[in-house]
Design a protein around this motif. Structure first.
Motif, mmCIF file in Angstrom:
data_model
loop_
_atom_site.group_PDB
_atom_site.id
_atom_site.type_symbol
_atom_site.label_atom_id
_atom_site.label_comp_id
_atom_site.label_asym_id
_atom_site.label_seq_id
_atom_site.Cartn_x
_atom_site.Cartn_y
_atom_site.Cartn_z
ATOM 1 N N ARG A 40 0.961 -1.213 0.106
ATOM 2 C CA ARG A 40 -0.332 0.096 0.259
ATOM 3 C C ARG A 40 0.875 1.282 0.033
ATOM 4 N N ILE A 41 2.089 0.861 0.212
ATOM 5 C CA ILE A 41 2.893 2.500 0.373
ATOM 6 C C ILE A 41 4.081 2.767 -1.121
ATOM 7 N N THR A 42 3.731 3.961 -1.598
ATOM 8 C CA THR A 42 4.425 4.133 -2.531
ATOM 9 C C THR A 42 5.359 4.943 -2.743
ATOM 10 N N ARG A 43 6.006 5.490 -1.396
ATOM 11 C CA ARG A 43 6.855 5.462 -1.263
ATOM 12 C C ARG A 43 7.370 5.994 0.213
ATOM 13 N N LEU A 44 8.280 6.247 0.918
ATOM 14 C CA LEU A 44 8.913 5.823 2.378
ATOM 15 C C LEU A 44 9.500 7.147 2.882
ATOM 16 N N ALA A 45 9.144 8.369 3.624
ATOM 17 C CA ALA A 45 9.947 8.909 3.766
ATOM 18 C C ALA A 45 10.522 8.528 5.543
ATOM 19 N N LEU A 46 11.258 8.157 6.119
ATOM 20 C CA LEU A 46 12.486 8.054 7.333
ATOM 21 C C LEU A 46 12.597 9.265 8.299
ATOM 22 N N VAL A 47 12.518 10.253 9.537
ATOM 23 C CA VAL A 47 12.629 11.025 9.533
ATOM 24 C C VAL A 47 13.176 11.507 11.177
ATOM 25 N N LEU A 85 14.211 -3.882 6.632
ATOM 26 C CA LEU A 85 14.272 -2.827 5.710
ATOM 27 C C LEU A 85 15.365 -3.848 4.654
ATOM 28 N N PRO A 86 15.792 -4.742 4.326
ATOM 29 C CA PRO A 86 16.227 -4.860 3.122
ATOM 30 C C PRO A 86 15.062 -5.283 1.837
ATOM 31 N N GLY A 87 14.094 -5.633 2.874
ATOM 32 C CA GLY A 87 12.468 -5.769 1.795
ATOM 33 C C GLY A 87 12.224 -4.788 1.768
ATOM 34 N N ILE A 88 12.669 -3.075 1.622
ATOM 35 C CA ILE A 88 11.426 -2.166 1.434
ATOM 36 C C ILE A 88 11.721 -1.684 -0.133
ATOM 37 N N THR A 89 11.440 -1.852 -1.005
ATOM 38 C CA THR A 89 11.644 -1.549 -2.329
ATOM 39 C C THR A 89 11.130 -0.694 -2.885
ATOM 40 N N CYS A 90 9.932 0.321 -1.991
ATOM 41 C CA CYS A 90 9.906 1.695 -2.941
ATOM 42 C C CYS A 90 10.795 2.517 -2.755
ATOM 43 N N PRO A 91 10.873 3.636 -2.822
ATOM 44 C CA PRO A 91 11.541 4.730 -3.529
ATOM 45 C C PRO A 91 11.371 5.527 -1.474
ATOM 46 N N THR A 92 12.731 6.125 -0.967
ATOM 47 C CA THR A 92 13.275 6.019 0.471
ATOM 48 C C THR A 92 13.863 6.802 0.926
ATOM 49 N N LEU A 93 13.261 7.891 1.591
ATOM 50 C CA LEU A 93 14.568 9.607 1.800
ATOM 51 C C LEU A 93 14.176 8.896 2.969
ATOM 52 N N VAL A 94 15.828 8.902 3.864
ATOM 53 C CA VAL A 94 16.319 8.982 5.272
ATOM 54 C C VAL A 94 16.552 10.458 5.568
ATOM 55 N N LEU A 95 16.162 11.058 5.971
ATOM 56 C CA LEU A 95 16.321 12.131 6.655
ATOM 57 C C LEU A 95 16.547 12.593 7.659
ATOM 58 N N PHE A 96 17.574 12.919 8.236
ATOM 59 C CA PHE A 96 18.242 13.644 9.411
ATOM 60 C C PHE A 96 18.613 14.990 9.998
ATOM 61 N N GLY A 97 18.527 15.241 10.688
ATOM 62 C CA GLY A 97 19.135 16.418 11.751
ATOM 63 C C GLY A 97 20.045 15.981 11.848
ATOM 64 N N GLU A 98 21.349 16.823 11.491
ATOM 65 C CA GLU A 98 23.201 16.764 11.455
ATOM 66 C C GLU A 98 23.248 16.562 13.036
ATOM 67 N N LEU A 127 18.747 -0.108 3.234
ATOM 68 C CA LEU A 127 17.490 -0.302 2.079
ATOM 69 C C LEU A 127 17.510 -0.002 1.130
ATOM 70 N N PRO A 128 16.947 -1.193 -0.066
ATOM 71 C CA PRO A 128 17.485 -0.740 -1.248
ATOM 72 C C PRO A 128 17.782 0.505 -1.820
ATOM 73 N N GLN A 129 16.754 1.295 -2.087
ATOM 74 C CA GLN A 129 16.479 2.602 -2.303
ATOM 75 C C GLN A 129 16.550 3.874 -2.091
ATOM 76 N N ALA A 130 17.226 3.748 -0.758
ATOM 77 C CA ALA A 130 17.444 4.651 0.481
ATOM 78 C C ALA A 130 17.496 5.761 -0.819
ATOM 79 N N GLU A 131 17.270 6.671 -0.323
ATOM 80 C CA GLU A 131 18.335 8.697 -0.312
ATOM 81 C C GLU A 131 18.200 9.281 1.117
ATOM 82 N N ALA A 132 19.569 9.480 0.859
ATOM 83 C CA ALA A 132 20.279 9.817 2.767
ATOM 84 C C ALA A 132 20.192 11.821 2.716
ATOM 85 N N VAL A 133 19.089 12.551 3.485
ATOM 86 C CA VAL A 133 20.072 13.893 3.621
ATOM 87 C C VAL A 133 19.811 14.714 4.732
ATOM 88 N N VAL A 134 20.986 15.229 5.543
ATOM 89 C CA VAL A 134 21.723 15.191 6.477
ATOM 90 C C VAL A 134 21.324 16.782 6.357
#
Length: 226
Positions: free
Chosen positions: A75-82, A164-177, A194-201
Motif C-alpha cells: 500500500r505504500i508508494t514511497r517512504l520517508a524516515l525522519v 529493511l532489505p525488503g523495502i523496495t519503494c523509494p525511501t528518503l532517510v532524513l536526519f538533523g545533523e 534500504l535498497p532505494q534509500a536517499e540520504a539527506v542530512v
C-alpha cells in the motif's frame, strides 16, 4: 500521510507542509489516542488511509511507518524516515524513559518538557525563544497521559531492521545533523540496509527537522514525492 513524533501533534509538520509546495493531498495521522502498541497505531493508520499512499514518519512516527511496512508494504508508494531508527529500544534509552515516566507519576511533567526540549533541539536552537515556546506549547498540549502511552509503546517496539532489505519503494532517510538521539551510525544503518534509500542530512538541525528546519525538510520531501 505524515506521522508525528513523541509528544508532537500536527503542528510539528505544519510549516514543512506549507513549504512542501506539492499538489498531492496530505493528511497528518493522530497518534494520541491509540492503545499502548506501535502495532495498534500502525493498524489505526492503515484503517484510515487510502489504498495507496506515500508515508512519512518522524521519530515515533518512523517506528509506526516501519510497522506499516511490515503489515502492508503493497500500500505504500514511497517512504520517508525522519529522525528515527529501526532498532528496538536499548536498555539505556528504556532507563531514561522510565525515569521520565516516574516524573510524570509525581506530577512533574514540566520537568519532562524541559528535558525533552533540551534533547530534541540542536544546541544553537535552544536559545531560539519562539521555537522553544512553540515546541513546549505543543508538548503541553499533547500532555502527560499521551506521553505515558507513547513511551510505553516506544519501549515495547519491535526491532524492524530485518524488514529493511525488503523495502523496495523509494525511501528518503532524513536526519538533523545534530540529532542527539540518532547518532551517525544509526543513520547509516538505515541507508545501507534500504535498497532505494536517499540520504539527506540537514546541518544545524536536531531531532525535529520538520519543526526546526521546515524549508529544507519541505524541499527534500518535495523531491521525494516527485
Amino acid at each position: 500521510m505524515f506521522v508525528p513524533g513523541l509528544l508532537c501533534d500536527e503542528a510539528v509538520w505544519s510549516s514543512t507542509l506549507h513549504a512542501l509546495a506539492h499538489p498531492a493531498p496530505t493528511s497528518i495521522s493522530d497518534v494520541h489516542t491509540e492503545p499502548l502498541s506501535v502495532a495498534a497505531m500502525a493498524e489505526a493508520l492503515l484503517s484510515g488511509s487510502p489504498d495507496r499512499f506515500a508515508l512519512a514518519g518522524l521519530s515515533l512516527g518512523g517506528y509506526i511507518a516501519l510497522e506499516v511496512m511490515r503489515r502492508a508494504p503493497e500500500r505504500i508508494t514511497r517512504l520517508a524516515l525522519v529522525d528515527t531508527n529501526a532498532r528496538a529500544d536499548d536498555p539505556r534509552s528504556t532507563s531514561r524513559r522510565r525515569a521520565q515516566l516516574r516524573l510524570v507519576g509525581e506530577d512533574r511533567f514540566e520537568e519532562v518538557v524541559e528535558q525533552l526540549v533540551a534533547t530534541f533541539l540542536a544546541p544553537a536552537r535552544r536559545h531560539d525563544e519562539p521555537l522553544v515556546a512553540r515546541l513546549a506549547a505543543m508538548m503541553r498540549r499533547t500532555g502527560p497521559e499521551v506521553f505515558a502511552r507513547q513511551q510505553e509503546a516506544i519501549i515495547a517496539r519491535a526491532d524492524t531492521r530485518p524488514l529493511l532489505p525488503g523495502i523496495t519503494c523509494p525511501t528518503l532517510v532524513l536526519f538533523g545533523e545534530e540529532d542527539a538521539l540518532n547518532p551517525p551510525a544509526v543513520r547509516q544503518e538505515l541507508v545501507d540496509a534500504l535498497p532505494q534509500a536517499e540520504a539527506v542530512v540537514l546541518s544545524g538541525t536536531g531531532h525535529l527537522a520538520p519543526l526546526e528546519n521546515p524549508a529544507a525538510t519541505g524541499a527534500a520531501l518535495h523531491r521525494w514525492l516527485t
